[in-house]
Design an enzyme around this catalytic site. Structure first.
Site, short mmCIF file in Angstrom:
data_model
loop_
_atom_site.label_atom_id
_atom_site.label_comp_id
_atom_site.label_asym_id
_atom_site.label_seq_id
_atom_site.Cartn_x
_atom_site.Cartn_y
_atom_site.Cartn_z
N HIS A 116 9.74 -8.34 3.62
CA HIS A 116 8.48 -9.03 3.27
C HIS A 116 8.20 -8.98 1.78
O HIS A 116 7.47 -9.81 1.24
CB HIS A 116 7.31 -8.43 4.05
CG HIS A 116 7.02 -7.00 3.72
ND1 HIS A 116 7.63 -5.93 4.35
CD2 HIS A 116 6.19 -6.47 2.80
CE1 HIS A 116 7.18 -4.81 3.84
NE2 HIS A 116 6.30 -5.08 2.90
N HIS A 180 -1.06 1.90 -3.88
CA HIS A 180 -1.00 1.97 -2.42
C HIS A 180 0.02 3.02 -1.98
O HIS A 180 0.97 3.32 -2.72
CB HIS A 180 -0.71 0.61 -1.79
CG HIS A 180 0.62 0.01 -2.01
ND1 HIS A 180 1.25 -0.08 -3.24
CD2 HIS A 180 1.46 -0.60 -1.12
CE1 HIS A 180 2.40 -0.70 -3.09
NE2 HIS A 180 2.57 -1.01 -1.83
O1 LIG Z 1 7.42 -0.75 4.98
C1 LIG Z 1 6.56 -1.04 5.82
O2 LIG Z 1 6.78 -1.14 7.04
C2 LIG Z 1 5.16 -1.33 5.34
C3 LIG Z 1 5.01 -1.78 4.10
C4 LIG Z 1 3.73 -2.04 3.43
C5 LIG Z 1 2.48 -1.77 4.01
C6 LIG Z 1 1.32 -2.02 3.27
C7 LIG Z 1 1.37 -2.54 1.98
C8 LIG Z 1 2.64 -2.83 1.43
O3 LIG Z 1 2.79 -3.31 0.16
C9 LIG Z 1 3.79 -2.61 2.16
O4 LIG Z 1 5.00 -2.96 1.61
FE LIG Z 2 5.41 -3.16 -0.43
#
Ligand SMILES: O=C(O)/C=C/c1cccc(O)c1O
Ligand SMILES: [Fe+2]
Length: 324
Positions: A116, A180
Site C-alpha cells: 500500500h 506514526h
Molecule cells: O503494515 C501494516 O500492516 C500497517 C501499516 C500501516 C498502518 C497505519 C499507517 C501506516 O502508514 C501504515 O503503513
Molecule cells: Fe506506512
C-alpha cells in the site's frame, strides 16, 4: 519541455476501515483533490515514486537501504490495487546508472514487490497502478538498522539531477509518514514465528494470516483513537517541524537529524518521512522551490500524522506549467 514538481502524501491502509473524527475524511479528500488538480496542471510525463515497504516486498533475507524497480508488482494489501505498475524501464535504467555514478549505493530489482505504500498514492492521485509511467524507488523506513538520513538526502539529490537530464516533466512523489507507530514487528523483539515472517516467510502469508495482520493494525487505530493503545501517540509538533524544515529547504538541519530521534519523537514508522526527504532533495536539484499547498491533520483512527503537500520550483507557479 522539462519540468519538475512534487507531491508528498501520507498513506494509511486504515482509510477504508476506520472512521476519523467528523470532517477529517472530507478534509483529506479535499487535500487529495487539490493534489490531483496540481498534478493535472503539471501533466507529468514520469513519476518518480519514493515509497516504503512494510515487510510485504522487502524482508531481512535481503534488506537494501534503497532499491529501484525495473519492474514492480503491487500485492494489493488492505484492498489497495494489486498488479503491475507501469514502470518506465528505460527511465529507471538511466536514473539507476546516474545514481550509481554519483556514488550512491542503490539496489535494483527486476521483480520488485510493493504494498500500500506505493499503491495507495497511485490509487488516490492517478486512479490506479497503470495510469502514468513510474520509476518506483523503495526507501527502507522500517527494518532497522537504518543508515543516516543524510544518505537519503544524497539519494534524492542524485535522482533529482538525473531527472533533469531526461528532458521530461517529472513529478517526485513521496509516500508515508508522518509521525506514526503502527504495530510493526521488530527483529530484536519479535517472537520466533514472527521473526521468521519478517526474514522471509512473510512472502507467503495465508489469507487468514494476512487478515489477522490487517485486523491487528485496524484495531490499533481504533485503540489509538480511544486512548487505550500501547503504540506511541502521534506527534503534531514534530510533524509541524518536519513540514516547516522541508518547506524551507533546510537540508543542513535535515542532515543533522539522528535516526534515534525519529523513533523517540514520532514512532518507529516515522522513518517513512525519508521518502519525503528524498523527494524534496530531488526537487531541490532544480534550484529553490516553494510549497504551494500544505495540509495536515493528526488522525489517530488511521495511525497517521496525515499530511499532503505540493511544491514546485520558485517562480514557476505564475508561469503556468513549471519549468526548472
Ligand atoms: O503494515 C501494516 O500492516 C500497517 C501499516 C500501516 C498502518 C497505519 C499507517 C501506516 O502508514 C501504515 O503503513
Ligand atoms: Fe506506512
Amino acid at each position: 519541455m522539462t519540468g519538475v514538481a512534487l507531491v508528498c502524501a501520507s498513506h494509511s491502509p486504515l482509510m477504508e476501515f476506520t472512521e476519523p473524527a467528523a470532517g477529517q475524511r472530507e478534509a483529506v479528500e479535499a487535500a487529495f483533490a487539490g493534489a490531483r488538480a496540481f498534478i493535472a496542471g503539471f501533466d507529468p510525463e514520469l513519476v518518480v515514486l519514493f515509497g516504503p515497504d512494510h515487510y510485504n516486498g522487502f524482508f531481512y533475507d535481503m534488506m537494501p537501504s534503497f532499491c529501484v524497480g525495473m519492474a514492480a508488482t503491487s500485492i494489493g494489501d488492505y484492498n489497495s490495487s494489486a498488479g503491475e505498475l507501469s514502470v518506465d524501464r528505460e527511465a529507471a535504467g538511466r536514473l539507476l546508472q546516474i545514481v550509481l555514478d554519483a556514488d550512491v549505493d542503490i539496489a535494483m530489482s527486476e521483480q520488485m514487490y510493493v504494498d500500500h505504500g506505493f499503491a495507495q498514492p497511485l490509487d488516490l492521485l492517478f486512479g490506479g497502478l497503470g495510469r502514468v509511467p513510474v520509476v518506483p524507488v523503495f526507501i527502507n523506513g522500517l527494518a532497522e538498522p537504518l543508515g543516516h538520513v543524510r544518505r537519503v538526502r544524497r539519494l534524492g539529490e542524485a535522482i533529482g539531477r538525473a531527472a533533469l537530464s531526461l528532458d521530461r516533466r517529472v513529478l517526485f512523489l513521496g509516500s508515508g509518514g508522518l509521525s506514526h507507530d503502527p504495530p510493526a514487528p521488530r527483529l530484536e523483539t519479535a517472537p520466533p514465528e514472527v521473526k521468521a515472517r519478517i526474514i522471509s516467510e512473510g512472502r507467503r502469508l495465508t489469507p487468514a494470516q494476512r487478515a489477522e495482520r490487517e485486523m491487528r493494525a485496524i484495531q490499533a487505530g481504533r485503540d489509538l483513537a480511544a486512548g487505550t493503545a500501547t503504540i506511541q501517540p502521534l506527534n503534531p509538533a514534530w510533524d509541524k517541524l518536519v513540514l516547516e524544515t522541508l518547506a524551507a529547504g533546510d537540508f543542513d538541519t535535515i542532515d543533522s537529524w539522528r535516526t534515534e530521534w525519529f523513533v523517540a519523537e514520532a514512532g518507529h514508522s516515522s522513518h517513512e518521512v525519508r521518502t519525503w526527504i528524498a523527494a524534496y532533495a530531488a526537487l531541490a536539484a532544480a534550484g529553490p522551490y516553494e510549497v504551494t499547498s500544505s495540509f495536515y491533520a493528526p488522525i489517530p483512527e488511521w495511525i497517521a500524522g496525515f499530511a499532503v503537500t505540493q511544491a514546485r520550483p520558485s517562480g514557476s507557479a505564475d508561469r503556468g506549467r513549471p519549468t526548472c
